[in-house]
Design an enzyme around this catalytic site. Structure first.
Site, mmCIF file in Angstrom:
data_model
loop_
_atom_site.group_PDB
_atom_site.id
_atom_site.type_symbol
_atom_site.label_atom_id
_atom_site.label_comp_id
_atom_site.label_asym_id
_atom_site.label_seq_id
_atom_site.Cartn_x
_atom_site.Cartn_y
_atom_site.Cartn_z
ATOM 1 N N HIS A 1 0.845 -1.206 0.000
ATOM 2 C CA HIS A 1 0.000 0.000 0.000
ATOM 3 C C HIS A 1 0.875 1.247 0.000
ATOM 4 C CE1 HIS A 1 1.264 -0.357 4.159
ATOM 5 N NE2 HIS A 1 0.862 0.889 4.371
ATOM 6 N N HIS B 1 4.706 0.296 0.160
ATOM 7 C CA HIS B 1 5.474 -0.481 1.138
ATOM 8 C C HIS B 1 4.623 -1.593 1.733
ATOM 9 C CE1 HIS B 1 3.631 2.829 3.381
ATOM 10 N NE2 HIS B 1 3.683 2.083 4.478
ATOM 11 N N ARG C 1 4.977 6.484 13.883
ATOM 12 C CA ARG C 1 5.068 7.066 12.536
ATOM 13 C C ARG C 1 4.548 8.498 12.554
ATOM 14 N NH1 ARG C 1 1.338 4.495 8.051
ATOM 15 N NH2 ARG C 1 0.188 6.427 8.233
ATOM 16 N N ASP D 1 0.489 5.071 2.028
ATOM 17 C CA ASP D 1 -0.273 5.488 3.205
ATOM 18 C C ASP D 1 -1.443 6.401 2.841
ATOM 19 O OD1 ASP D 1 1.362 4.089 4.988
ATOM 20 O OD2 ASP D 1 2.810 5.719 5.049
#
Ligand code: SIN
Length: 298
Positions: free
Chosen positions: A123, A273, A288, A125
């Site tokens: 995917h 990623h 994150r 983000d």
């Protein structure tokens, strides 16, 4: 720093960096960066060189950084406004046990109680947002006790686009696809999405990176549900072909093997990623911070 100072090239062109050392992970994607202490503010030259390395390699890895949340957010802030994840917008307050929830911090935690982990599946983000994050910085503090596992794999969506045939590129060029924030739950996590409206947005299938000017393939298995204007069978078949094209060729990929206190910064506009969950029942922890981006365009 003036944007014009960033040059765009394939990574076989050697840069003459003054403040950092940049060691490519592969000729296509990713680099390890040394020479910075992220507990300290960056000066203009350091920042310009990090931006240059980011434009060239799309994924940058900074090891042995003992940073605080404020350091993490300051580093991300050099690249734009900090993003608030839809989880926070929906009123839930994800956080580590014993730590304050912060709207700009997304905890990334997996342990023996996890039923799924964030990001397990290819995917980019939050592409369900109208303006998906420009980039994300994941800071991993604890790697699996077993001593291996929990790597993150990345794909260059530039390289995937560039290796399509001219006929396929021409066909895809005018198409748009829908990205839905509820899909990761039913798709990767295998559970029902929590109640409430998740963002749902249409983006071009082929976009152009606003800084490098390179075109890229902008559909991802995590969020993309269908291609606008095609019959369901056509859309399903085309997306499956494009996802397989993106995901199966190791030439498009690099893999980051985490050590504690590593920060990895990826360009969400041109890479996908996949967080590899190969360490259950051991644990992995980090946080994150993402940076607000613009609307993807052709
Ligand atoms: C994510 O941001 O998707 C998680 C990546 C990871 O945990 O490696």
């Amino acid at each position: 720093m003036a944007k014009a100072q960033i040059r765009v090239a394939r990574t076989d062109e050697k840069r003459d960096y003054k403040t950092i050392e940049v060691a490519p992970l592969t000729p296509v994607l990713g680099a390890e960066v040394e020479g910075l202490d992220l507990t300290q503010p960056l000066d203009d030259e350091q920042l310009m060189e990090v931006k240059q390395a980011f434009a060239d390699h799309s994924v940058l890895v900074f090891r042995d950084q003992e940073i605080s949340r404020e350091d993490h957010k300051r580093f991300a802030g050099y690249f734009g406004t900090l993003h608030t994840h839809p989880y926070h917008k929906k009123g839930s307050k994800p956080g580590h046990a014993g730590q304050e929830s912060d709207p700009n911090i997304l905890p990334i935690i997996a342990d023996q109680n996890s039923r799924y982990v964030a990001g397990e599946g290819w995917h980019s983000d939050v592409t369900c947002d109208e303006e998906p994050p420009f980039g994300s910085m994941l800071y991993i503090t604890e790697t699996p006790e077993i001593g291996a596992g929990g790597d993150t794999c990345f794909i260059s969506a530039y390289e995937a686009y560039e290796t399509l045939s001219p006929a396929m590129k021409a066909f895809l060029d005018g198409l748009d696809a829908v990205h839905d924030g509820a899909k990761p739950y039913s798709g990767s996590y295998g559970i029902a999405a929590p109640e409430g409206g998740w963002p749902r947005t249409k983006h071009p299938v082929i976009t152009r990176h606003p800084e490098t000017g390179r075109k890229l393939l902008y559909v991802n298995r995590g969020f993309t549900t269908h291609i606008d204007g095609l019959a369901k069978a056509e859309s399903d078949a085309l997306l499956e072909m494009l996802w397989r094209h993106l995901e199966v060729n190791p030439v498009f990929q690099c893999r980051v093997r985490w050590t504690p206190n590593t920060l990895t910064f990826w360009d969400n506009r041109c890479v996908q990623h996949h967080a590899v969950w190969d360490y259950y029942p051991y644990s992995r922890r980090g946080e994150r911070v993402s940076i607000v981006g613009g609307r993807p365009s052709r």
